[in-house]
Design a protein around this motif. Structure first.
Motif, mmCIF file in Angstrom:
data_model
loop_
_atom_site.group_PDB
_atom_site.id
_atom_site.type_symbol
_atom_site.label_atom_id
_atom_site.label_comp_id
_atom_site.label_asym_id
_atom_site.label_seq_id
_atom_site.Cartn_x
_atom_site.Cartn_y
_atom_site.Cartn_z
ATOM 1 N N VAL A 187 0.840 -1.200 0.000
ATOM 2 C CA VAL A 187 0.000 0.000 0.000
ATOM 3 C C VAL A 187 0.874 1.249 0.000
ATOM 4 O O VAL A 187 0.590 2.229 -0.690
ATOM 5 C CB VAL A 187 -0.967 -0.016 1.203
ATOM 6 C CG1 VAL A 187 -1.724 1.290 1.314
ATOM 7 C CG2 VAL A 187 -1.929 -1.184 1.095
ATOM 8 N N LEU A 188 1.955 1.211 0.763
ATOM 9 C CA LEU A 188 2.860 2.359 0.788
ATOM 10 C C LEU A 188 3.505 2.589 -0.581
ATOM 11 O O LEU A 188 3.650 3.727 -1.020
ATOM 12 C CB LEU A 188 3.939 2.159 1.856
ATOM 13 C CG LEU A 188 3.436 2.089 3.294
ATOM 14 C CD1 LEU A 188 4.592 1.813 4.241
ATOM 15 C CD2 LEU A 188 2.726 3.367 3.682
ATOM 16 N N VAL A 189 3.880 1.508 -1.253
ATOM 17 C CA VAL A 189 4.478 1.631 -2.586
ATOM 18 C C VAL A 189 3.467 2.222 -3.563
ATOM 19 O O VAL A 189 3.786 3.125 -4.345
ATOM 20 C CB VAL A 189 5.014 0.265 -3.081
ATOM 21 C CG1 VAL A 189 5.417 0.345 -4.546
ATOM 22 C CG2 VAL A 189 6.180 -0.179 -2.229
ATOM 23 N N VAL A 190 2.229 1.740 -3.510
ATOM 24 C CA VAL A 190 1.186 2.269 -4.404
ATOM 25 C C VAL A 190 0.954 3.741 -4.112
ATOM 26 O O VAL A 190 0.852 4.563 -5.043
ATOM 27 C CB VAL A 190 -0.117 1.449 -4.268
ATOM 28 C CG1 VAL A 190 -1.261 2.137 -4.986
ATOM 29 C CG2 VAL A 190 0.085 0.042 -4.805
ATOM 30 N N GLN A 191 0.885 4.112 -2.825
ATOM 31 C CA GLN A 191 0.703 5.528 -2.480
ATOM 32 C C GLN A 191 1.867 6.363 -3.010
ATOM 33 O O GLN A 191 1.665 7.466 -3.524
ATOM 34 C CB GLN A 191 0.599 5.699 -0.967
ATOM 35 C CG GLN A 191 -0.739 5.325 -0.398
ATOM 36 C CD GLN A 191 -0.779 5.548 1.105
ATOM 37 O OE1 GLN A 191 0.164 5.204 1.814
ATOM 38 N NE2 GLN A 191 -1.865 6.121 1.579
#
Length: 143
Positions: free
Chosen positions: A18-22
């Motif tokens: 999720v952090l990478v996508v954000q």
């Protein structure tokens, strides 16, 4: 460090993916904003207009806290501002730019006046960034 602990909590709660996508979405948004600054600015003005309109309507449903007349006044201001921002985002963006310029001008003048006032105080002979002033030069030797 508190930031590290918070980061670990977030990673454990949502996963690193999720952090990478954000991060990827933020980079894409930044590139788009730099490639099309006018469109981005106008879009943000319209979005703020929608936010103000919704927030103003919702402010009428809040009870307690401040007097009712003050809540109604704030709600009316937000609704009118929201409608004006959505109706003419170009003028709204120009108004925001002028307002920010005026704030920067007033802040600059205030800082210059404050600096000159502090300089005149006794014991304020500090150099740049708080360094002590250079020692006075020794007297010249007579020839």
């Amino acid at each position: 460090m508190p930031g590290v602990a918070l980061r670990e909590v977030v990673v454990r709660a949502v996963g690193w993916q999720v952090l990478v996508v954000q991060g990827v979405v933020a980079v894409l948004f930044g590139v788009l904003a730099m490639a099309r600054p006018v469109s981005t600015g106008l879009s943000l003005v319209v979005l703020w207009g929608v936010f103000a309109l919704v927030d103003g309507v919702m402010a009428l449903t809040v009870t307690g806290g401040t007097p009712r007349w003050l809540r109604v006044l704030g709600a009316v201001f937000l609704v009118v501002a929201g409608i004006l921002f959505m109706a003419n985002p170009g003028r709204a963006a120009l108004g925001i730019a002028v307002w920010l310029g005026l704030l920067a001008l007033l802040a600059g003048i205030t800082l210059v006046v404050a600096g000159l006032a502090v300089r005149a105080l006794p014991g304020s002979s500090q150099g740049p960034l708080g360094t002590p002033p250079a020692p006075p030069a020794p007297p010249a030797m007579p020839a």
